[in-house]
Design a protein around this motif. Structure first.
Motif, mmCIF file in Angstrom:
data_model
loop_
_atom_site.group_PDB
_atom_site.id
_atom_site.type_symbol
_atom_site.label_atom_id
_atom_site.label_comp_id
_atom_site.label_asym_id
_atom_site.label_seq_id
_atom_site.Cartn_x
_atom_site.Cartn_y
_atom_site.Cartn_z
ATOM 1 N N VAL A 1 0.769 -0.980 0.095
ATOM 2 C CA VAL A 1 0.005 0.273 -0.071
ATOM 3 C C VAL A 1 1.101 1.267 -0.065
ATOM 4 C CG1 VAL A 1 -1.634 1.171 1.270
ATOM 5 C CG2 VAL A 1 -1.761 -1.308 1.116
ATOM 6 N N GLN A 2 0.401 2.183 -0.762
ATOM 7 C CA GLN A 2 1.344 3.431 -1.058
ATOM 8 C C GLN A 2 0.308 4.520 -0.622
ATOM 9 O OE1 GLN A 2 1.610 1.247 -3.848
ATOM 10 N NE2 GLN A 2 3.016 0.474 -2.584
ATOM 11 N N LEU A 3 0.839 5.501 0.027
ATOM 12 C CA LEU A 3 -0.036 6.620 0.535
ATOM 13 C C LEU A 3 0.806 7.880 0.345
ATOM 14 C CD1 LEU A 3 -0.930 5.318 4.277
ATOM 15 C CD2 LEU A 3 -2.484 4.921 2.040
ATOM 16 N N GLN A 4 -0.014 8.733 -0.505
ATOM 17 C CA GLN A 4 0.594 10.180 -0.821
ATOM 18 C C GLN A 4 -0.584 11.166 -0.344
ATOM 19 O OE1 GLN A 4 3.187 10.592 -2.782
ATOM 20 N NE2 GLN A 4 3.051 12.915 -2.662
ATOM 21 N N ALA A 5 0.036 11.885 0.713
ATOM 22 C CA ALA A 5 -0.510 13.089 1.456
ATOM 23 C C ALA A 5 -0.313 14.313 0.654
ATOM 24 C CB ALA A 5 -0.081 13.093 2.778
ATOM 25 N N SER A 6 -1.462 15.133 0.671
ATOM 26 C CA SER A 6 -1.253 16.410 -0.105
ATOM 27 C C SER A 6 -2.062 17.399 0.380
ATOM 28 C CB SER A 6 -1.532 16.547 -1.616
ATOM 29 O OG SER A 6 -2.909 15.921 -1.733
ATOM 30 N N GLY A 7 -2.149 18.747 0.488
ATOM 31 C CA GLY A 7 -3.016 19.761 1.078
ATOM 32 C C GLY A 7 -2.576 20.506 2.051
ATOM 33 N N GLY A 8 -1.212 20.324 2.290
ATOM 34 C CA GLY A 8 -0.795 21.293 3.476
ATOM 35 C C GLY A 8 -0.551 22.612 2.811
ATOM 36 N N GLY A 9 -0.219 23.431 3.852
ATOM 37 C CA GLY A 9 0.047 24.894 3.517
ATOM 38 C C GLY A 9 0.157 25.507 4.603
ATOM 39 N N LEU A 10 0.492 27.075 4.301
ATOM 40 C CA LEU A 10 0.462 27.995 5.479
ATOM 41 C C LEU A 10 -0.815 28.975 5.548
ATOM 42 C CD1 LEU A 10 2.239 30.086 7.236
ATOM 43 C CD2 LEU A 10 3.095 31.217 5.261
ATOM 44 N N VAL A 11 -1.488 29.063 6.435
ATOM 45 C CA VAL A 11 -2.675 29.608 6.776
ATOM 46 C C VAL A 11 -2.744 30.637 8.013
ATOM 47 C CG1 VAL A 11 -4.038 27.915 5.276
ATOM 48 C CG2 VAL A 11 -3.806 27.854 7.944
ATOM 49 N N GLN A 12 -3.810 31.161 8.008
ATOM 50 C CA GLN A 12 -3.331 32.342 9.401
ATOM 51 C C GLN A 12 -4.559 31.573 10.286
ATOM 52 O OE1 GLN A 12 -5.014 36.198 8.170
ATOM 53 N NE2 GLN A 12 -2.917 36.706 7.987
ATOM 54 N N SER A 13 -4.395 31.834 11.712
ATOM 55 C CA SER A 13 -5.330 31.376 12.604
ATOM 56 C C SER A 13 -6.830 31.552 12.195
ATOM 57 C CB SER A 13 -4.926 31.845 13.916
ATOM 58 O OG SER A 13 -5.846 31.413 15.010
ATOM 59 N N GLY A 14 -7.526 30.450 12.406
ATOM 60 C CA GLY A 14 -9.019 30.548 12.265
ATOM 61 C C GLY A 14 -9.289 30.073 10.884
ATOM 62 N N ALA A 15 -8.416 29.905 9.916
ATOM 63 C CA ALA A 15 -8.585 29.180 8.609
ATOM 64 C C ALA A 15 -9.008 27.908 8.444
ATOM 65 C CB ALA A 15 -7.225 29.890 7.526
ATOM 66 N N SER A 16 -9.289 27.383 7.262
ATOM 67 C CA SER A 16 -9.357 26.035 7.053
ATOM 68 C C SER A 16 -8.625 25.591 6.169
ATOM 69 C CB SER A 16 -10.928 25.812 6.542
ATOM 70 O OG SER A 16 -11.693 26.396 7.608
ATOM 71 N N LEU A 17 -8.435 24.045 6.041
ATOM 72 C CA LEU A 17 -7.615 23.278 5.273
ATOM 73 C C LEU A 17 -8.344 21.985 5.081
ATOM 74 C CD1 LEU A 17 -3.685 24.050 5.773
ATOM 75 C CD2 LEU A 17 -5.046 24.512 3.627
#
Length: 123
Positions: A1-17
């Protein structure tokens, strides 16, 4: 099984990801998948898990703010992160148990791990 994570980043407090974990390979023996995170100088900690039956578990620190879900056939697992706080800053890892038994919140329960994606929340 291979897993590829994505979607991270730099956001301000209170934001969503929303983080995504794409699974490939022999996922048929996987009973549950999870997200963990590791901040600098700290141990890896459980964030949330979801089983093939739809059961979910959350760490107290994210309960009510994060939502884990899975796509059909374990192809993708997501975690929607709302109301982010600076203390949520960490590298986030997705994991699959590969049929191993154990507690959902223990890293030892998971056989397969993705490479991690960085989430940074500024105040």
């Amino acid at each position: 099984v291979q897993l590829q994570a994505s979607g991270g980043g730099l956001v301000q407090s209170g934001a969503s990801l929303r983080l995504s974990c794409a699974a490939s390979g022999r996922t048929s023996r996987t009973y549950r998948m999870a997200w963990f995170r590791q901040a600098p100088g700290k141990e890896r900690e459980f964030v949330a898990s979801v089983s093939w039956s739809g059961s979910t578990y959350y760490a107290d620190s994210v309960k009510g703010r994060f939502t884990i879900s899975s796509g059909k056939g374990w192809n993708t697992v997501y975690v929607q992160m709302n109301s982010l706080k600076p203390e949520d800053t960490a590298v986030y890892y997705c994991a699959a148990d590969g049929g191993l038994s154990g507690s959902s919140w223990s890293p030892d329960t998971y056989k397969y791990w993705g490479q991690g994606t960085q989430v940074t929340v500024s105040s």
